[in-house]
Scaffold this motif. Sequence first.
Motif, PDB file in Angstrom:
ATOM      1  N   SER A 142       0.834  -1.206   0.000  1.00  0.00           N
ATOM      2  CA  SER A 142       0.000   0.000   0.000  1.00  0.00           C
ATOM      3  C   SER A 142       0.869   1.255   0.000  1.00  0.00           C
ATOM      4  CB  SER A 142      -0.957   0.002   1.191  1.00  0.00           C
ATOM      5  OG  SER A 142      -0.262   0.121   2.395  1.00  0.00           O
ATOM      6  N   MET A 143       2.033   1.216   0.683  1.00  0.00           N
ATOM      7  CA  MET A 143       2.954   2.357   0.643  1.00  0.00           C
ATOM      8  C   MET A 143       3.497   2.559  -0.776  1.00  0.00           C
ATOM      9  SD  MET A 143       4.890   1.638   4.274  1.00  0.00           S
ATOM     10  CE  MET A 143       6.274   2.692   3.956  1.00  0.00           C
ATOM     11  N   LEU A 144       3.822   1.455  -1.444  1.00  0.00           N
ATOM     12  CA  LEU A 144       4.304   1.537  -2.821  1.00  0.00           C
ATOM     13  C   LEU A 144       3.223   2.093  -3.732  1.00  0.00           C
ATOM     14  CD1 LEU A 144       6.435   0.877  -5.003  1.00  0.00           C
ATOM     15  CD2 LEU A 144       5.389  -1.382  -5.172  1.00  0.00           C
ATOM     16  N   ALA A 145       1.996   1.603  -3.571  1.00  0.00           N
ATOM     17  CA  ALA A 145       0.889   2.092  -4.403  1.00  0.00           C
ATOM     18  C   ALA A 145       0.651   3.580  -4.164  1.00  0.00           C
ATOM     19  CB  ALA A 145      -0.378   1.294  -4.103  1.00  0.00           C
ATOM     20  N   GLY A 146       0.728   4.029  -2.925  1.00  0.00           N
ATOM     21  CA  GLY A 146       0.555   5.445  -2.621  1.00  0.00           C
ATOM     22  C   GLY A 146       1.643   6.291  -3.265  1.00  0.00           C
ATOM     23  N   SER A 147       2.881   5.793  -3.220  1.00  0.00           N
ATOM     24  CA  SER A 147       3.988   6.527  -3.845  1.00  0.00           C
ATOM     25  C   SER A 147       3.801   6.610  -5.352  1.00  0.00           C
ATOM     26  CB  SER A 147       5.315   5.845  -3.543  1.00  0.00           C
ATOM     27  OG  SER A 147       5.572   5.864  -2.174  1.00  0.00           O
ATOM     28  N   LEU A 148       3.444   5.491  -5.967  1.00  0.00           N
ATOM     29  CA  LEU A 148       3.214   5.492  -7.417  1.00  0.00           C
ATOM     30  C   LEU A 148       2.046   6.387  -7.793  1.00  0.00           C
ATOM     31  CD1 LEU A 148       3.794   1.726  -8.278  1.00  0.00           C
ATOM     32  CD2 LEU A 148       5.319   3.653  -8.719  1.00  0.00           C
ATOM     33  N   ASN A 149       1.005   6.381  -6.968  1.00  0.00           N
ATOM     34  CA  ASN A 149      -0.153   7.222  -7.232  1.00  0.00           C
ATOM     35  C   ASN A 149       0.241   8.694  -7.190  1.00  0.00           C
ATOM     36  OD1 ASN A 149      -2.808   7.862  -7.751  1.00  0.00           O
ATOM     37  ND2 ASN A 149      -3.439   7.717  -5.613  1.00  0.00           N
ATOM     38  N   GLY A 150       1.078   9.066  -6.233  1.00  0.00           N
ATOM     39  CA  GLY A 150       1.549  10.445  -6.142  1.00  0.00           C
ATOM     40  C   GLY A 150       2.372  10.847  -7.347  1.00  0.00           C
ATOM     41  N   ILE A 151       3.221   9.949  -7.821  1.00  0.00           N
ATOM     42  CA  ILE A 151       4.061  10.235  -8.992  1.00  0.00           C
ATOM     43  C   ILE A 151       3.188  10.399 -10.225  1.00  0.00           C
ATOM     44  CG2 ILE A 151       5.802   9.251 -10.540  1.00  0.00           C
ATOM     45  CD1 ILE A 151       7.021   7.927  -8.014  1.00  0.00           C
ATOM     46  N   ILE A 152       2.234   9.510 -10.408  1.00  0.00           N
ATOM     47  CA  ILE A 152       1.350   9.574 -11.577  1.00  0.00           C
ATOM     48  C   ILE A 152       0.477  10.826 -11.517  1.00  0.00           C
ATOM     49  CG2 ILE A 152      -0.595   8.438 -12.725  1.00  0.00           C
ATOM     50  CD1 ILE A 152       0.770   5.763 -11.956  1.00  0.00           C
ATOM     51  N   ALA A 156       0.376  13.813 -14.256  1.00  0.00           N
ATOM     52  CA  ALA A 156      -0.871  14.274 -14.871  1.00  0.00           C
ATOM     53  C   ALA A 156      -1.009  15.790 -14.748  1.00  0.00           C
ATOM     54  CB  ALA A 156      -2.062  13.576 -14.234  1.00  0.00           C
ATOM     55  N   VAL A 157      -0.664  16.352 -13.603  1.00  0.00           N
ATOM     56  CA  VAL A 157      -0.736  17.803 -13.402  1.00  0.00           C
ATOM     57  C   VAL A 157       0.245  18.510 -14.333  1.00  0.00           C
ATOM     58  CG1 VAL A 157      -0.250  19.650 -11.734  1.00  0.00           C
ATOM     59  CG2 VAL A 157      -1.613  17.682 -11.047  1.00  0.00           C
ATOM     60  N   ALA A 158       1.447  17.972 -14.475  1.00  0.00           N
ATOM     61  CA  ALA A 158       2.452  18.581 -15.347  1.00  0.00           C
ATOM     62  C   ALA A 158       2.004  18.554 -16.803  1.00  0.00           C
ATOM     63  CB  ALA A 158       3.787  17.859 -15.190  1.00  0.00           C
TER      64      ALA A 158
END
Length: 172
Positions: A142-152, A156-158
């Motif tokens: 879940s920590m990995l998924a949260g980190s990947l979600n933040g990166i993605i 998307a914002v960029a």
Amino acid sequence: MPSAKILSEKQAYVADLKAKFESAVSGCVVAYGGINVENDTKLRKELREAGVDYMVVKNTMLRLAVKGTSLEALAEQFKGDTAIAFAHEEDPMSAARILCKVADADKSKRFTVKGGFCDGQVLDAAGVKSLSTMPNREGLLSMLAGSLNGIIGGLAVAIQGIVDKQEETPAA
């Protein structure tokens, strides 16, 4: 000198212990003195539910089981009253987590973690304590998924910023 039957039974027991050391991902060695029957029963039940093999074993048998393996340095911890817990693939940190929790809750400070091992490396008591604070597999995922979600999300914002900037500038 023990009889041939007793000697063969002990050799089979040591071979079984050696197989447990080889198949376990991690394990903890504890001094179990000072724990009463009620708390020991609760501890064994919790360890069993977590898929951990826990047993009180004679120090001589443990020394013979680790002799000639990568865990031979663990033999230094086989003094006094000794119990050992073996954790498997499902949750390698479960034995350390449960036993450190019980050791911390013990008011008499006679139930202590002596050390352990993880992935073939011998750990002291502090190493087992740090191992016990690590999250389980689901927590790490879940920590990995949260980190990947933040990166993605940042990507998307960029990209949206680039699109918005291109819409603002007139085409030549």
